[in-house]
Design an enzyme around this catalytic site. Sequence first.
Site, PDB file in Angstrom:
ATOM      1  CE1 TYR A   1     -32.047  19.062 -25.652  1.00 36.87           C
ATOM      2  CE2 TYR A   1     -34.025  17.783 -26.005  1.00 36.87           C
ATOM      3  CZ  TYR A   1     -33.540  18.758 -25.380  1.00 36.87           C
ATOM      4  OH  TYR A   1     -34.289  19.204 -24.477  1.00 36.87           O
TER       5      TYR A   1
ATOM      6  CG  PHE B   1     -30.719   5.864   1.046  1.00 33.53           C
ATOM      7  CD1 PHE B   1     -29.943   5.701   2.110  1.00 33.53           C
ATOM      8  CD2 PHE B   1     -30.613   7.109   0.295  1.00 33.53           C
ATOM      9  CE1 PHE B   1     -28.570   6.497   2.113  1.00 33.53           C
ATOM     10  CE2 PHE B   1     -29.411   8.117   0.452  1.00 33.53           C
ATOM     11  CZ  PHE B   1     -28.423   7.592   1.311  1.00 33.53           C
ATOM     12  CG  ASP B   2     -30.395  10.022   3.535  1.00 28.20           C
ATOM     13  OD1 ASP B   2     -30.104   9.049   2.601  1.00 28.20           O
ATOM     14  OD2 ASP B   2     -29.651  10.892   3.722  1.00 28.20           O
TER      15      ASP B   2
ATOM     16  CG  ASP C   1     -33.422   2.773  -3.195  1.00 27.44           C
ATOM     17  OD1 ASP C   1     -32.505   2.597  -4.138  1.00 27.44           O
ATOM     18  OD2 ASP C   1     -33.506   3.564  -2.397  1.00 27.44           O
TER      19      ASP C   1
ATOM     20  CB  ALA D   1     -28.263   2.075  -4.992  1.00 26.70           C
TER      21      ALA D   1
ATOM     22  CE  LYS E   1     -25.393   5.107  -3.865  1.00 24.43           C
ATOM     23  NZ  LYS E   1     -26.110   6.379  -4.288  1.00 24.43           N
TER      24      LYS E   1
ATOM     25  CG  HIS F   1     -27.288  13.791   6.937  1.00 22.70           C
ATOM     26  ND1 HIS F   1     -28.467  13.765   6.570  1.00 22.70           N
ATOM     27  CD2 HIS F   1     -26.510  13.017   6.053  1.00 22.70           C
ATOM     28  CE1 HIS F   1     -28.488  12.969   5.294  1.00 22.70           C
ATOM     29  NE2 HIS F   1     -27.091  12.592   4.863  1.00 22.70           N
TER      30      HIS F   1
HETATM   31  N1  F0G Z   1     -30.953   4.679  -2.823  1.00 19.35           N
HETATM   32  C1  F0G Z   1     -30.098   4.166  -1.970  1.00 19.35           C
HETATM   33  C2  F0G Z   1     -30.362   3.077  -1.197  1.00 19.35           C
HETATM   34  C3  F0G Z   1     -28.871   4.914  -1.667  1.00 19.35           C
HETATM   35  O1  F0G Z   1     -28.028   4.473  -0.815  1.00 19.35           O
HETATM   36  C4  F0G Z   1     -28.755   6.298  -2.477  1.00 19.35           C
HETATM   37  C5  F0G Z   1     -27.653   7.108  -2.191  1.00 19.35           C
HETATM   38  C6  F0G Z   1     -29.916   6.535  -3.061  1.00 19.35           C
HETATM   39  C7  F0G Z   1     -30.781   5.889  -3.320  1.00 19.35           C
HETATM   40  C8  F0G Z   1     -29.736   8.073  -3.846  1.00 19.35           C
HETATM   41  O2  F0G Z   1     -29.053   7.992  -5.017  1.00 19.35           O
HETATM   42  O3  F0G Z   1     -27.218   9.603  -4.415  1.00 19.35           O
HETATM   43  O4  F0G Z   1     -27.537   9.163  -6.697  1.00 19.35           O
HETATM   44  O5  F0G Z   1     -29.034  10.368  -5.659  1.00 19.35           O
HETATM   45  N2  F0G Z   1     -26.666   6.795  -1.291  1.00 19.35           N
HETATM   46  C9  F0G Z   1     -25.563   7.631  -1.074  1.00 19.35           C
HETATM   47  C10 F0G Z   1     -24.970   6.673   0.214  1.00 19.35           C
HETATM   48  C11 F0G Z   1     -25.498   9.024  -1.159  1.00 19.35           C
HETATM   49  O6  F0G Z   1     -23.798   7.459   0.486  1.00 19.35           O
HETATM   50  O7  F0G Z   1     -25.208   5.892   0.496  1.00 19.35           O
HETATM   51  P1  F0G Z   1     -28.202   9.159  -5.385  1.00 19.35           P
END
Ligand code: F0G
Length: 458
Positions: free
Chosen positions: A72, A124-125, A215, A217, A258, A450
């Site tokens: 833990y 990102f969304d 950000d 990823a 990613k 979506h």
């Molecule tokens: N930031 C970026 C640039 C992303 O592309 C994503 C996720 C996230 C943050 C969120 O990360 O999914 O681990 O919670 N993108 C995926 C996509 C879902 O299909 O582009 P997560």
Amino acid sequence: MELPFAESYKIKMVESLKRSTRQERTKWIKEAGFNLFNLSSDKVFIDLLTDSGTGAMSDKQWSEMMLGDESYAGASSFFKLKAAIKEITGFEYFLPTHQGRAAENVLFSSKIKEGDIIPGNSHFDTTKGHIEFRKAHAVDCTIDEAFNTTLDHPFKGNVDLNKLEEVLKTYPKEKIPLIIVTVTCNSSGGQPVSMENMRDVKKVADKYGIPVFYDSARFAENAYFIKLREKGYEDKTVREIVREMFSYADGMTMSSKKDAIVNMGGFIGFRHEEDYDAASVFNILFEGYLSYGGMSGRDMNALAQGLYEGTEFDYLETRIGQVAYLGKKLKDYGIPIQYPYGGHAIFVDAKKFLPNVAKEEYIAQTLGIELYIEGGVRGVEIGTLLADRDPDTGENRYPDLELLRLAIPRRVYTNNHMDYVAASIINVFDRRDKIKNGYKIVKEAPILRHFTVKLEKV
Ligand code: F0G
């Protein structure tokens, strides 16, 4: 004869794929409310919905899974991951989280309050979702060139410094808790940000005393593009470039699904102890104790290994080469796609592909449905559905670009699969004049609609 390019890995384990008929797919997509997220994966032949968590782990990553320490507190897996993050990114402090949006949730809980303004390059969304959920505003400062899909620009993810400075001038410092730079910029087409731009953003941010978070990823893909496209970086290693990139940030959020090539995981990196301390409280509340934060020990081990593999030149050359392979096939046939090719995906310009479908009828979604019916290939809409409604007016937001994203999972498909995808798109393209009607919404969620939206054919 010059030796041709070949993948930098071989395959040890395979997974079978199921074919289906057009008739079956026509029925299945209707049952799914014309939402590709609602399809079970056995109804999909080639799944390009996302490159997130869909990569193939290596033999070394699987070996690391066996060495996971599930204590833990104070697990060796935590320290292994901490050391990898320090070595790759340079960040001294970090918090594990279960994925990228969890990292956003934790970080933003400690930084963002109602009415705040968060400038960046096409957030990102989920990032935007977490900002707007807090009744704050994301301001897009991406360069205008990004929205012209045919324009050849090496760094379409760049932040427009004038737009950024305008925001920093307009609002008091207290209202701007951070600037977010997304590398590569997913929403503008998987396009990279140049080192020069990152350096300049940091300069402007410092002038106004605002922290910069990345950000991150797809940070490694961004670094690979810098190596290929930016003067002065040709001879640097990807890891050297990565270190310099992060030297212009005060911290990072990471979706490890990613570029760290794991199926689940995330983290936040911090330069300053006080930022780490402030976020720690929320990490314990939402994710878990500081040394695991929603991840098991074995997953932290695989992630640590993935950070090294994801920043290897040979791997990135294979990876981005495959995306470009698909891109070239489409471009050569005259399919309107975002150019240059993105790092993780090819983005089809749906407005140009389907000029007869009205924007109120969700053009990119319509194209995604047609492609699925054609070949069982699943892409994802990056358009009006994804853009959600304006939180103030409740009206649909119509983004400049209506894109169908074909995201390529890492180390999963072969170029034969890419040929199949290209042929499916070409077939839809050849009958595009007959596609006149799109879809209308019958059910939607107030935010991130979506994922769950239900549609009906117009
Ligand atoms: N930031 C970026 C640039 C992303 O592309 C994503 C996720 C996230 C943050 C969120 O990360 O999914 O681990 O919670 N993108 C995926 C996509 C879902 O299909 O582009 P997560």
